[in-house]
Design a protein around this motif. Structure first.
Motif, PDB file in Angstrom:
ATOM      1  N   LYS A  45       0.836  -1.206   0.000  1.00  0.00           N
ATOM      2  CA  LYS A  45       0.000   0.000   0.000  1.00  0.00           C
ATOM      3  C   LYS A  45       0.867   1.252   0.000  1.00  0.00           C
ATOM      4  O   LYS A  45       1.863   1.328   0.732  1.00  0.00           O
ATOM      5  CB  LYS A  45      -0.904   0.022   1.242  1.00  0.00           C
ATOM      6  N   SER A  46       0.451   2.224  -0.799  1.00  0.00           N
ATOM      7  CA  SER A  46       1.222   3.463  -0.910  1.00  0.00           C
ATOM      8  C   SER A  46       1.262   4.197   0.433  1.00  0.00           C
ATOM      9  O   SER A  46       0.261   4.301   1.130  1.00  0.00           O
ATOM     10  CB  SER A  46       0.576   4.349  -1.974  1.00  0.00           C
ATOM     11  N   VAL A  47       2.452   4.705   0.783  1.00  0.00           N
ATOM     12  CA  VAL A  47       2.596   5.482   2.029  1.00  0.00           C
ATOM     13  C   VAL A  47       3.141   6.874   1.702  1.00  0.00           C
ATOM     14  O   VAL A  47       3.892   7.041   0.736  1.00  0.00           O
ATOM     15  CB  VAL A  47       3.563   4.795   3.033  1.00  0.00           C
ATOM     16  N   PRO A  48       2.769   7.893   2.511  1.00  0.00           N
ATOM     17  CA  PRO A  48       3.337   9.221   2.284  1.00  0.00           C
ATOM     18  C   PRO A  48       4.851   9.174   2.459  1.00  0.00           C
ATOM     19  O   PRO A  48       5.351   8.523   3.374  1.00  0.00           O
ATOM     20  CB  PRO A  48       2.687  10.080   3.382  1.00  0.00           C
ATOM     21  N   ILE A  49       5.544   9.883   1.568  1.00  0.00           N
ATOM     22  CA  ILE A  49       7.003   9.791   1.548  1.00  0.00           C
ATOM     23  C   ILE A  49       7.645  10.411   2.793  1.00  0.00           C
ATOM     24  O   ILE A  49       8.770  10.087   3.142  1.00  0.00           O
ATOM     25  CB  ILE A  49       7.539  10.403   0.234  1.00  0.00           C
ATOM     26  N   ASP A  50       6.899  11.267   3.508  1.00  0.00           N
ATOM     27  CA  ASP A  50       7.474  11.866   4.722  1.00  0.00           C
ATOM     28  C   ASP A  50       7.073  11.129   6.005  1.00  0.00           C
ATOM     29  O   ASP A  50       7.350  11.586   7.099  1.00  0.00           O
ATOM     30  CB  ASP A  50       7.147  13.371   4.808  1.00  0.00           C
TER      31      ASP A  50
END
Lengths: 67, 150
Positions: A45-50
């Motif tokens: 699942k995509s996660v925020p890069i920060d």
């Protein structure tokens, strides 16, 4: 923390040592990949890069289209 | 694409160009000094009007949408590394990383000056397929030939 990162496309698998409070962005930069060119997935699942890196299956997906 | 759109009596042809594609095209043509080609990327007389709904959306965000919708293909174009576009892409992504907003600024800047550029050559017909083109052979036929000769 010792983590395993898969880089797609290319089936590259890297084991890296990272400090506990590292972000996905720093992790990507540490692997000499420009964060602008990737999506980071945690357990698919995509996660925020920060976000802070958590243990588990991490995939760096290079989103590069053709010339 | 243009031929098929005409068959369907379409009045507009939507392409999937995103912000990265557009910024790359603009910078590439600046680097080559090819202002006519740059102007032609906006569309040409004789071709069906092009529209680019994703023009202001980053490629990474298009990819994210594709991923969420299960549409993404992770394979890479085998010819990508040969192109000037590849180098320009790398360069632009480094700029975007260090100076966020660079891609958008390039596209916005071009919008201000684009209409003052000449349209250049008039459209001719491709010797092979009869489609519209600017030289003797259209880009599609040129690429097919390149692939066959490999």
């Amino acid at each position: 923390m010792r983590i395993t990162v898969r880089v797609l496309p290319g089936k590259i698998e890297k084991r890296v040592n990272v400090s506990n409070d590292i972000t996905y962005e720093s992790l990507v930069t540490q692997l000499k990949i420009n964060p602008e060119e990737v999506l980071v997935l945690k357990e698919g699942k995509s996660v925020p890069i920060d976000d802070k890196v958590e243990e588990g299956e991490i995939t760096i997906l290079r989103v590069i289209s053709g010339g | 694409m243009d031929g098929r759109a005409k068959e369907l009596s379409a009045t507009k042809l939507a392409t999937g160009h995103n912000l990265d594609d557009e910024a790359q095209t603009i910078l590439m043509n600046y680097l080559k000094g090819d202002m006519e080609k740059l102007r032609r990327s906006d569309g040409e007389h004789g071709f069906i009007k092009r529209i680019k709904p994703l023009r202001e959306v980053l490629e990474r965000e298009v990819a994210l949408y594709g991923l969420l919708e299960g549409l993404i293909d992770t394979s890479e174009c085998p010819y990508a590394e040969q192109s000037l576009r590849w180098n320009v892409r790398k360069m632009l992504n480094e700029f975007e990383s260090n100076h966020p907003g660079t891609k958008y600024a390039l596209v916005r800047g071009y919008e201000k000056i684009g209409r003052f550029l000449p349209m250049g050559r008039t459209l001719s017909t491709c010797e092979r397929c009869g489609g519209g083109c600017t030289g003797k052979i259209c880009k599609a036929c040129e690429l097919i030939e390149m692939i066959r000769s490999k």
